[in-house]
Design an enzyme around this catalytic site. Structure first.
Site, PDB file in Angstrom:
ATOM      1  N   LYS A  70      -5.124  -8.302  -1.396  1.00  0.00           N
ATOM      2  CA  LYS A  70      -4.466  -7.119  -1.970  1.00  0.00           C
ATOM      3  C   LYS A  70      -4.280  -7.419  -3.443  1.00  0.00           C
ATOM      4  CE  LYS A  70      -1.164  -5.072  -3.189  1.00  0.00           C
ATOM      5  NZ  LYS A  70      -1.101  -4.536  -4.586  1.00  0.00           N
TER       6      LYS A  70
ATOM      7  N   GLU B 207       3.719 -18.468  -5.622  1.00  0.00           N
ATOM      8  CA  GLU B 207       3.623 -18.960  -7.002  1.00  0.00           C
ATOM      9  C   GLU B 207       4.260 -17.900  -7.876  1.00  0.00           C
ATOM     10  OE1 GLU B 207       2.823 -19.330 -10.516  1.00  0.00           O
ATOM     11  OE2 GLU B 207       0.664 -19.140 -10.129  1.00  0.00           O
TER      12      GLU B 207
ATOM     13  N   CYS C 189       2.227 -17.230 -16.179  1.00  0.00           N
ATOM     14  CA  CYS C 189       3.433 -17.785 -15.554  1.00  0.00           C
ATOM     15  C   CYS C 189       3.787 -19.124 -16.193  1.00  0.00           C
ATOM     16  CB  CYS C 189       3.228 -17.921 -14.050  1.00  0.00           C
ATOM     17  SG  CYS C 189       1.705 -18.764 -13.648  1.00  0.00           S
TER      18      CYS C 189
ATOM     19  N   GLU D  96      12.336 -14.616 -17.566  1.00  0.00           N
ATOM     20  CA  GLU D  96      10.921 -14.586 -17.913  1.00  0.00           C
ATOM     21  C   GLU D  96      10.578 -13.265 -18.598  1.00  0.00           C
ATOM     22  OE1 GLU D  96       8.004 -14.387 -14.692  1.00  0.00           O
ATOM     23  OE2 GLU D  96       6.908 -15.996 -15.713  1.00  0.00           O
TER      24      GLU D  96
HETATM   25  P1  ADP Z   1       3.335  -8.705 -11.423  1.00  0.00           P
HETATM   26  O1  ADP Z   1       4.056  -7.675 -12.205  1.00  0.00           O
HETATM   27  O2  ADP Z   1       3.367 -10.066 -12.007  1.00  0.00           O
HETATM   28  O3  ADP Z   1       1.987  -8.275 -10.952  1.00  0.00           O
HETATM   29  P2  ADP Z   1       4.590  -8.158  -8.872  1.00  0.00           P
HETATM   30  O4  ADP Z   1       5.374  -9.161  -8.127  1.00  0.00           O
HETATM   31  O5  ADP Z   1       5.189  -6.840  -9.146  1.00  0.00           O
HETATM   32  O6  ADP Z   1       4.246  -8.944 -10.174  1.00  0.00           O
HETATM   33  O7  ADP Z   1       3.202  -7.899  -8.181  1.00  0.00           O
HETATM   34  C1  ADP Z   1       2.395  -8.913  -7.643  1.00  0.00           C
HETATM   35  C2  ADP Z   1       1.649  -8.353  -6.468  1.00  0.00           C
HETATM   36  O8  ADP Z   1       2.592  -8.045  -5.429  1.00  0.00           O
HETATM   37  C3  ADP Z   1       0.896  -7.046  -6.736  1.00  0.00           C
HETATM   38  O9  ADP Z   1      -0.344  -7.071  -6.031  1.00  0.00           O
HETATM   39  C4  ADP Z   1       1.830  -6.004  -6.173  1.00  0.00           C
HETATM   40  O10 ADP Z   1       1.192  -4.795  -5.772  1.00  0.00           O
HETATM   41  C5  ADP Z   1       2.389  -6.719  -4.967  1.00  0.00           C
HETATM   42  N1  ADP Z   1       3.675  -6.190  -4.496  1.00  0.00           N
HETATM   43  C6  ADP Z   1       4.634  -5.550  -5.215  1.00  0.00           C
HETATM   44  N2  ADP Z   1       5.689  -5.236  -4.428  1.00  0.00           N
HETATM   45  C7  ADP Z   1       5.393  -5.665  -3.172  1.00  0.00           C
HETATM   46  C8  ADP Z   1       6.067  -5.642  -1.906  1.00  0.00           C
HETATM   47  N3  ADP Z   1       7.279  -5.091  -1.767  1.00  0.00           N
HETATM   48  N4  ADP Z   1       5.455  -6.197  -0.851  1.00  0.00           N
HETATM   49  C9  ADP Z   1       4.248  -6.789  -0.972  1.00  0.00           C
HETATM   50  N5  ADP Z   1       3.546  -6.828  -2.118  1.00  0.00           N
HETATM   51  C10 ADP Z   1       4.097  -6.286  -3.223  1.00  0.00           C
END
Ligand code: ADP
Length: 487
Positions: A174, A248, A282, A380
């Site tokens: 994903k 991570e 990161c 961060e």
């Molecule tokens: P970043 O802004 O560094 O991408 P996020 O943690 O928002 O950090 O997103 C990282 C990944 O996690 C993306 O692929 C995002 O779609 C997914 N993601 C965001 N919210 C959820 C959730 N509630 N459950 C599972 N995956 C999520």
């Protein structure tokens, strides 16, 4: 307009004509559309991965054959490196030079872990009990959900996919909704390399797709890279269903310069630590700790060099600092600049949006007179914003470095070998770089202490994250005469 479909059970599929937009951060314009997946697509993908794990060609394949397929995949990535790098630049705005070197490096993950595939073995245990042979098998966990962020889409995907395949797992990816295109181009190569359908699947969409994936009962392990807020959600979902998990997450890494350091090297290291990738890594060295005796001289050199940064088109080889990948992140970075000013940090460079076409650019920004308790030192930012903090001696440097909820990376700049060892032992972070910064390799374990994560990627340790151990007992003859005793 490019359109990218999802990849489920060896087929590219759309989503009943539902698409979402992907933006080019340099132009601020939509450049591609991505299929909008949902919980039903997640279910199809997880079931395909589950089938492929439990029966058929992948299940029956020897570990050496698996390794050969991974080798072929590495060769294909090498062939496609430039094209994949360009897609990543269009999608996330990182510099072509950085993306190209990442893409040229990614094949090594598949060669290294492909080579490891047939060296995963258990042990024979010389038991304390007579009449038994006991040995272990190291077995793949099963279906892995790999959820990735937007900052280095394919590199961070490779960090998960390569060890998972070496272990014999199958995957559902994903990618971030902001940068899905390169992952969908990458999985095309699996078929050409000869992987059976279902070994790798991609479902695209935002958090609702991620949420359906982490909650799916047939997912055995979640490998996640992203923000600590989402990491917490993932960890909770994993806990509820007793899934394996590796995370991570974020960092607020200290880059520490002592007065015995080679200052020119340290200035370069400080700049690349925070301004490379516009600070969207990161491991960004976002806290620069300067020993007081060199503070003013170092600041002078740092400001002079940082002030020459060339902002521009990330596809141009001349550009040194590119845009911020998403509009939301751009707003967030600017809001942290305001917070730092309100908290009393002194602005020495930058401090606002940079005008560069229609892109989401923030000026390279440096604050000094930062106190480590300020939000700019604790939270961060994920942008080109550096917080400079003075210190007097080693003890104070360690105390400031460790006064953080994070522990991902740290830099130490010194010519004293004893100090290099002392500092690298005392800093609580998953990586310490001495007289360098931001170096990573497929061979070297990478991960976080404290709230920077759980588990390790890269190196021999990474494959353990995708395996579990089975203990097998063979009775060599003597059966127990009393069935009610445990032997
Ligand atoms: P970043 O802004 O560094 O991408 P996020 O943690 O928002 O950090 O997103 C990282 C990944 O996690 C993306 O692929 C995002 O779609 C997914 N993601 C965001 N919210 C959820 C959730 N509630 N459950 C599972 N995956 C999520």
């Amino acid at each position: 307009m490019h359109r990218y479909r999802m990849f489920i059970d060896g087929q590219f599929v759309d989503a009943d004509d539902n698409w979402f937009d992907s933006y080019n951060p340099f132009t601020g314009q939509v450049w591609a559309q991505i299929a909008q997946g949902d919980a039903d697509d997640v279910d199809l993908a997880v079931r395909a991965a589950h089938r492929s794990f439990n029966e058929g060609a992948w299940h029956d394949m020897s570990a050496s054959q698996r390794g050969r397929l991974m080798h072929r995949l590495g060769d294909l990535i090498e062939r496609e490196a430039r094209r994949l790098a360009e897609i990543e630049v269009l999608d996330n705005g990182k510099l072509i030079s950085e993306m190209e070197s990442q893409l040229n490096y990614i094949p090594q993950w598949f060669y290294y872990f492909g080579g490891l595939a047939d060296k995963i073995q258990g042990s024979v245990i010389p038991l304390d009990k007579k009449g038994y042979v006991n040995f272990t098998r190291r077995e793949p966990l099963g279906v892995v959900a790999a959820i990735t962020p937007w900052n280095s889409p394919l590199l961070l995907t490779a960090w998960k996919v390569a060890p998972a395949l070496a272990a014999g797992c199958t995957l559902v990816l994903k990618p971030s909704e902001f940068t899905s295109a390169s992952t969908l181009e990458f999985v095309r190569l699996f078929e050409e390399a000869g992987f059976p359908p279902g070994v790798i699947n991609v479902v695209t969409g935002g958090k609702e797709v991620g949420a359906a994936l982490i909650e799916h009962p047939l997912v055995d392990k979640i490998a996640f890279t992203g923000s600590d807020a989402t990491g917490r959600v993932v960890n909770r979902a994993a806990a509820d269903r007793f899934k394996h998990v590796s995370l991570e997450l974020g960092g607020k890494s200290p880059n520490i310069v002592f007065d015995d350091a080679k200052l020119d090297d340290a200035v370069n290291g400080a700049i690349s630590g925070i301004f490379a990738a516009s600070g969207q890594t990161c491991i960004a060295g976002s806290r620069l700790l300067l020993q007081r005796s060199i503070h003013d001289e170092f600041m002078q050199r740092l400001l002079a060099l940082a002030g020459t940064a060339r902002l521009g088109d990330p596809l141009s080889a001349e550009t040194q600092v590119g845009p911020i990948t998403t509009r939301q992140q751009y707003d967030k970075v600017l809001s942290y600049i305001q917070i730092a000013q309100q908290e009393g940090a002194r602005l020495r460079l930058g401090g606002g949006p940079a005008s560069c076409g229609n892109g989401w650019f923030v000026q390279p920004t440096i604050f000094d007179r930062v106190d480590n308790r300020m939000r700019i030192a604790q939270e961060e930012v994920f942008g080109p914003v550096l917080a400079v903090i003075p210190f007097d001696d080693e003890q104070e440097a360690v105390a400031i470095a460790n006064d953080s909820c994070y522990g991902l990376g740290a830099g130490v700049w010194t010519s004293d070998i004893g100090r290099a060892f002392r500092m690298s032992e005392r800093i609580r972070s998953g990586t310490v770089w001495v007289n360098t910064y931001r170096a990573v390799s497929y061979m070297s374990p990478f991960g976080g202490y404290k709230q920077s994560g759980i588990g390790r990627e890269n190196g021999m340790d990474a494959v353990d994250e995708y395996l579990q151990t089975k203990s097998i007992w063979i009775n060599t003859g003597a059966s127990t005469s009393n069935p009610f005793t445990i032997r």
